[in-house]
Design an enzyme around this catalytic site. Sequence first.
Site, mmCIF file in Angstrom:
data_model
loop_
_atom_site.group_PDB
_atom_site.id
_atom_site.type_symbol
_atom_site.label_atom_id
_atom_site.label_comp_id
_atom_site.label_asym_id
_atom_site.label_seq_id
_atom_site.Cartn_x
_atom_site.Cartn_y
_atom_site.Cartn_z
ATOM 1 N N PRO A 1 -47.252 -2.306 20.207
ATOM 2 C CA PRO A 1 -48.335 -3.163 19.696
ATOM 3 C C PRO A 1 -49.349 -3.464 20.800
ATOM 4 C CG PRO A 1 -46.336 -4.459 20.026
ATOM 5 C CD PRO A 1 -45.963 -3.036 20.287
ATOM 6 N N ASP B 1 -48.836 -3.902 26.164
ATOM 7 C CA ASP B 1 -47.812 -3.807 25.125
ATOM 8 C C ASP B 1 -47.286 -5.218 24.875
ATOM 9 O OD1 ASP B 1 -45.575 -3.445 23.567
ATOM 10 O OD2 ASP B 1 -44.765 -1.772 24.744
ATOM 11 N N HIS B 2 -47.559 -5.743 23.664
ATOM 12 C CA HIS B 2 -47.225 -7.142 23.393
ATOM 13 C C HIS B 2 -45.720 -7.385 23.354
ATOM 14 C CE1 HIS B 2 -48.214 -11.166 22.479
ATOM 15 N NE2 HIS B 2 -49.334 -10.931 21.819
ATOM 16 N N ARG B 3 -44.919 -6.322 23.238
ATOM 17 C CA ARG B 3 -43.465 -6.510 23.283
ATOM 18 C C ARG B 3 -43.004 -6.951 24.668
ATOM 19 N NH1 ARG B 3 -41.557 -0.661 21.492
ATOM 20 N NH2 ARG B 3 -42.975 -0.261 23.244
ATOM 21 N N VAL B 4 -43.780 -6.566 25.681
ATOM 22 C CA VAL B 4 -43.396 -6.841 27.067
ATOM 23 C C VAL B 4 -44.280 -7.912 27.695
ATOM 24 C CG1 VAL B 4 -43.122 -5.792 29.364
ATOM 25 C CG2 VAL B 4 -42.598 -4.455 27.305
#
Length: 442
Positions: free
Chosen positions: A242, A414-417
């Site tokens: 994302p 990366d919005h996951r990280v």
Amino acid sequence: MAQKLLMIALSPTMSEGSIARWRVVEGGVFTAGQVLCEVETDKASMDYEAPRDGTLLKILVPEGGRAGVGDVIAITGAPGEDIADLLAAVAQAAPARSGAASAPVTGRRPDAPPAPQSESSPKAPPEAKAPAPSSGSPGERSRPVASIHREPAPGLPPHMPPSSPLARQKARDLGLDLRALRGSGPGGRILLRDVEAAPRSEGMAELPGLSAAIPRADRRVALSGKRSVIARRLSESFFTSPHYYLKRRVMMERLLDLRSAVNAGSDRPLSFNAFLLKICAAALERHPQVNASWEGDAILEHGAIDIALAVALPDGLVTPVVRDCRSKGVAAIDGELGALIERARGRGLKPEEFEGATFTISNLGSFGVEEFTAIINPPASAILAVGAVRSEPVALEGGVLAARPVMALTLGCDHRVIDGAVGAAFLSTLAQLLEEPGRVIV
């Protein structure tokens, strides 16, 4: 005893490769460790070394041909050894791998004899009966082996001469018309060396005043291995990670002045990108959450700061990596970066030199691009898009307007990280260090 020579994975991400050049001819004797052929992968050209002593009895994938990892590319053994049964077994196994169980690849009737396997022999007319290969197996016609280059490459009009992928790419770069060249390869196939040796005035696709006489037609460009891999990896990155983007404009006056002072009188001036890598490394050291990778069940914060710089090549993008930028000075980074870029342009990068970056920089400023967004290069979780330095009006103290050099930065995360606040904090630190580079360099 005759054995199959298989295409092996020459890099961790390799799934297929192209034979750029055979270094041993059919019938040639070789020793273990000797380079048999040069294989082009998605990123580089690498040597395929012989696993054992032997003789190259039969080449099944000629120069320019593609093969997946595990495919048979040649037969090796003792001089004069009978390989008919082995060739038949290879041909019988080929349709299962390709998914074309019984469809003939040349458009002949299923019961028709296969075409001759020699590149030097002329192609038989449709009504003529072609001699069978030495194996005598009808399964041989199910896989285009040595005859793969007698037909035009996919995407080329039928009147175009046979040519290698590298030759076609080089011809496009130089504006040469392949129809004006004479090939030195098997069956008159045009190779890279033929294009490089062609006079620059010969075969131009379009000359001044002749555009009306020679209209340009639609052209389908066959995908190279590199372009296919780039498309797959960037699609996976963009649709799996994302992405979000943060933008900031940075005053560049002091960094430009510092670089000018360092390079004054130097025979080898340091590049702007070398300063950029060093300053990014300093910002990443202060924000280790950005120097990280998503691992599905965990987030890995990398100890080393390995920064890649995107480099554009005629057939795609490559990202050479400068390792451990934190512990290196600008001069060391510049020397290493220059050597990597030179090898990248010569397709001589090793896998460890372009894989595994923890952060990536893409700089399109030299093209005059003011700002843009970039797709994250896994396994990194962030990428910095750098635009051109422009002179813009800036409000100084006291409300005075003055022209100052300004550069636009766009950070893709990366919005996951990396959460928004973490990315914003990193970008703020990076802007401060770019505007006050003495805090990093000295």
